[in-house]
Design an enzyme around this catalytic site. Sequence first.
Site, PDB file in Angstrom:
ATOM      1  N   ARG A 108       0.818  -1.207   0.000  1.00 48.91           N
ATOM      2  CA  ARG A 108       0.000   0.000   0.000  1.00 48.91           C
ATOM      3  C   ARG A 108       0.859   1.267   0.000  1.00 48.91           C
ATOM      4  O   ARG A 108       1.777   1.412   0.792  1.00 48.91           O
ATOM      5  CB  ARG A 108      -0.906   0.015   1.231  1.00 48.91           C
ATOM      6  CG  ARG A 108      -1.684  -1.282   1.393  1.00 48.91           C
ATOM      7  CD  ARG A 108      -3.150  -1.054   1.380  1.00 48.91           C
ATOM      8  NE  ARG A 108      -3.854  -2.331   1.359  1.00 48.91           N
ATOM      9  CZ  ARG A 108      -5.104  -2.479   1.732  1.00 48.91           C
ATOM     10  NH1 ARG A 108      -5.793  -1.447   2.136  1.00 48.91           N
ATOM     11  NH2 ARG A 108      -5.687  -3.655   1.669  1.00 48.91           N
ATOM     12  N   SER A 221     -21.708 -15.346  10.631  1.00 44.45           N
ATOM     13  CA  SER A 221     -21.099 -14.137  10.072  1.00 44.45           C
ATOM     14  C   SER A 221     -21.114 -14.172   8.551  1.00 44.45           C
ATOM     15  O   SER A 221     -20.727 -15.171   7.935  1.00 44.45           O
ATOM     16  CB  SER A 221     -19.649 -14.025  10.562  1.00 44.45           C
ATOM     17  OG  SER A 221     -18.975 -12.944   9.964  1.00 44.45           O
ATOM     18  N   LYS A 240     -17.974 -20.342  15.129  1.00 46.11           N
ATOM     19  CA  LYS A 240     -18.468 -19.457  14.074  1.00 46.11           C
ATOM     20  C   LYS A 240     -18.945 -20.255  12.871  1.00 46.11           C
ATOM     21  O   LYS A 240     -18.423 -21.325  12.560  1.00 46.11           O
ATOM     22  CB  LYS A 240     -17.409 -18.444  13.643  1.00 46.11           C
ATOM     23  CG  LYS A 240     -16.169 -19.032  13.011  1.00 46.11           C
ATOM     24  CD  LYS A 240     -15.221 -17.926  12.585  1.00 46.11           C
ATOM     25  CE  LYS A 240     -13.972 -18.476  11.907  1.00 46.11           C
ATOM     26  NZ  LYS A 240     -13.113 -19.238  12.817  1.00 46.11           N
ATOM     27  N   SER A 273     -19.084  -1.926   1.973  1.00 43.11           N
ATOM     28  CA  SER A 273     -18.451  -0.728   1.432  1.00 43.11           C
ATOM     29  C   SER A 273     -17.674  -0.941   0.145  1.00 43.11           C
ATOM     30  O   SER A 273     -17.479   0.009  -0.617  1.00 43.11           O
ATOM     31  CB  SER A 273     -17.517  -0.121   2.481  1.00 43.11           C
ATOM     32  OG  SER A 273     -16.470  -1.033   2.800  1.00 43.11           O
ATOM     33  N   LYS A 348     -17.579   8.955   9.280  1.00 39.86           N
ATOM     34  CA  LYS A 348     -17.858   8.974   7.851  1.00 39.86           C
ATOM     35  C   LYS A 348     -18.936  10.026   7.575  1.00 39.86           C
ATOM     36  O   LYS A 348     -18.629  11.191   7.425  1.00 39.86           O
ATOM     37  CB  LYS A 348     -18.220   7.576   7.364  1.00 39.86           C
ATOM     38  CG  LYS A 348     -17.018   6.620   7.433  1.00 39.86           C
ATOM     39  CD  LYS A 348     -17.320   5.251   6.942  1.00 39.86           C
ATOM     40  CE  LYS A 348     -16.057   4.393   6.843  1.00 39.86           C
ATOM     41  NZ  LYS A 348     -15.307   4.240   8.092  1.00 39.86           N
ATOM     42  N   THR A 377      -9.886   2.604  27.426  1.00 43.35           N
ATOM     43  CA  THR A 377      -9.535   3.499  26.318  1.00 43.35           C
ATOM     44  C   THR A 377      -9.866   4.939  26.670  1.00 43.35           C
ATOM     45  O   THR A 377     -10.958   5.230  27.162  1.00 43.35           O
ATOM     46  CB  THR A 377     -10.305   3.101  25.039  1.00 43.35           C
ATOM     47  OG1 THR A 377      -9.970   1.766  24.687  1.00 43.35           O
ATOM     48  CG2 THR A 377      -9.941   4.015  23.879  1.00 43.35           C
ATOM     49  N   THR A 378      -8.941   5.838  26.407  1.00 41.92           N
ATOM     50  CA  THR A 378      -9.172   7.260  26.650  1.00 41.92           C
ATOM     51  C   THR A 378     -10.378   7.747  25.838  1.00 41.92           C
ATOM     52  O   THR A 378     -10.546   7.395  24.671  1.00 41.92           O
ATOM     53  CB  THR A 378      -7.929   8.076  26.259  1.00 41.92           C
ATOM     54  OG1 THR A 378      -6.844   7.680  27.095  1.00 41.92           O
ATOM     55  CG2 THR A 378      -8.178   9.571  26.433  1.00 41.92           C
ATOM     56  N   THR A 463      -8.448  -6.168   1.303  1.00 41.90           N
ATOM     57  CA  THR A 463      -9.740  -5.482   1.373  1.00 41.90           C
ATOM     58  C   THR A 463     -10.746  -6.130   0.432  1.00 41.90           C
ATOM     59  O   THR A 463     -11.937  -6.233   0.756  1.00 41.90           O
ATOM     60  CB  THR A 463      -9.565  -3.994   1.033  1.00 41.90           C
ATOM     61  OG1 THR A 463      -8.534  -3.441   1.878  1.00 41.90           O
ATOM     62  CG2 THR A 463     -10.851  -3.226   1.274  1.00 41.90           C
TER      63      THR A 463
END
Length: 561
Positions: A108, A221, A240, A273, A348, A377-378, A463
């Site tokens: 990439r 899934s 699964k 997407s 988004k 997590t902050t 992807t």
Amino acid sequence: METFTRQSLKLCPYVKHQAKAIKDINGSRLVTQAARCPVMGPALDSQKRSYVTKSTAAQAQAVGHAEVAQEQPVDFASVDHQTNEQSFDYEGLFENEVAKKRNDNSYRFFNNINRLAKEFPKAHRATESDKVTVWCSNDYLAMGRNQQVIDVMTKTLAKYGAGAGGTRNIAGHNNATINLESEIAALHKKEAALVFSSCYVANDAVLSLLGQKMKDLVIFSDELNHASMIVGIKHSNAKKEIFKHNDLQDLERRLAQYPKSVPKLIAFESVYSMSGSVSDIPAICDLADKYGALTFLDEVHAVGLYGPHGAGVAEHYDFEAHRLSGIRSPAFKTTMDRVDIITATLGKSFGTVGGYVAANRKIVDWLRSYSPGFIFTTSLPPAVMAGAAEAIRYQRSYINDRQLQQHHTAYVKNSLNSIGVPVQPNPSHIVPIVIGDAFKAKQASDLLMNKHRIYVQAINFPTVPRGEERLRITPTPGHTNDLSDILIDAIEDVYQTLDLPRIKDIEAMGGLCNVGVPGYVPEPNLWTEQQLAYTDKDLNQNVFNPIIEQLEVSSGVKVDE
């Protein structure tokens, strides 16, 4: 090197007696000289031990379409680590793994893209004078430059500072957090909501916790689910079942293998997407009811874009009922009501950053209490959360952005079809131009950028599957027809220059990604002509600046003593 040599002269008899020969040694004679050593010689002759070796340097080789730099990978899995003579070659492993990406053209390259708020959809590259038009952003409604959102964020930043100060568990939270979670819950007409640092984190956190806390859970899934869901399912340690994409018969066949009493979860997305395909949410909910399963819906690429108020595809399925009822729930159980857990993003269509889960009060309180991905997590900065809440409020009462995006998407799809460019058919806002070759997809992206000043990123493995590489275009309300005409002319030039396969070529090959497939019938667009004709005046008046009650769950549910 000098220190090493001095030590060797003291400790090694062979080095001491062969000092001059070794001093004059060069790389080509290294193995020859070492073979004469009474210690190294037998070791080199022996084939019983494999030593960790660094991958070879990059070499120029003619592979496929052009002469490109290739690195020969090393099989680190076969290396014998049971040796005290040499430490593991860490850098060699990293170099080897990257070489694999280069060899299969899935490496990439990130472009330096600096989006200009006042010139959307323009951006500049390394220098401000080097401007390009962005055609692949996920800021689908251009809310990242919306003035109302920016104003709210600016005021909140000035008042409360840049950061949240830590996790909500330690630093506490604030009004911006409570207000945002209240807005999210109201948007999806759920009892509660919980904000995470991203939807990747939300998906991982929720799915993993469900499996860890729910004994014998089986997760069903969709095979095209996002990486965050795949990772969450893996971390759940649950059994699964992967069903074929949007194949309800395959899903039901798998569900029917288990007793109804076995806990089950169906995990899927509304809009996928990379292909633009859309799931049949009501039908999946029917199967969940029939076989006793929970439903987990990722609306990341649909919130803001579908439904009269931007709640996503689940809202869109009951468009008229939600349009008439506004922020209130209709008098019947809607598709959105039937979905148990909804996750989505603020990064988004809502133009900021962060993710969230919306569900009933008990589920959200359970997640808030047990999820490590939330607890440790902050928190997002107050300004970000205030801006996200403003974006939700804005889109709830402003339907035109969603409609414009649909109009511009249709214009691009129709124009590409007219010049024979293969676009994977779908009923959504995604425009996937199918190329089917990683190297050519990268060439097309580079040519659009360097010659035509148009940024469209190439999409490759992992992807999308190998052989289904593509360019992914996402029009927004700001991509008007004149900009689209420039894009179409540029793509035509790219196709001619690179001799890329057109629709007729893909048909001759038997079809790819539903392009050129005999007998394939495209689905109708999600937005109907009637829905595209509505104006803000057709919305219920209760969506304009509504008072949203704050959620108790955001701070923790108090129990009467």
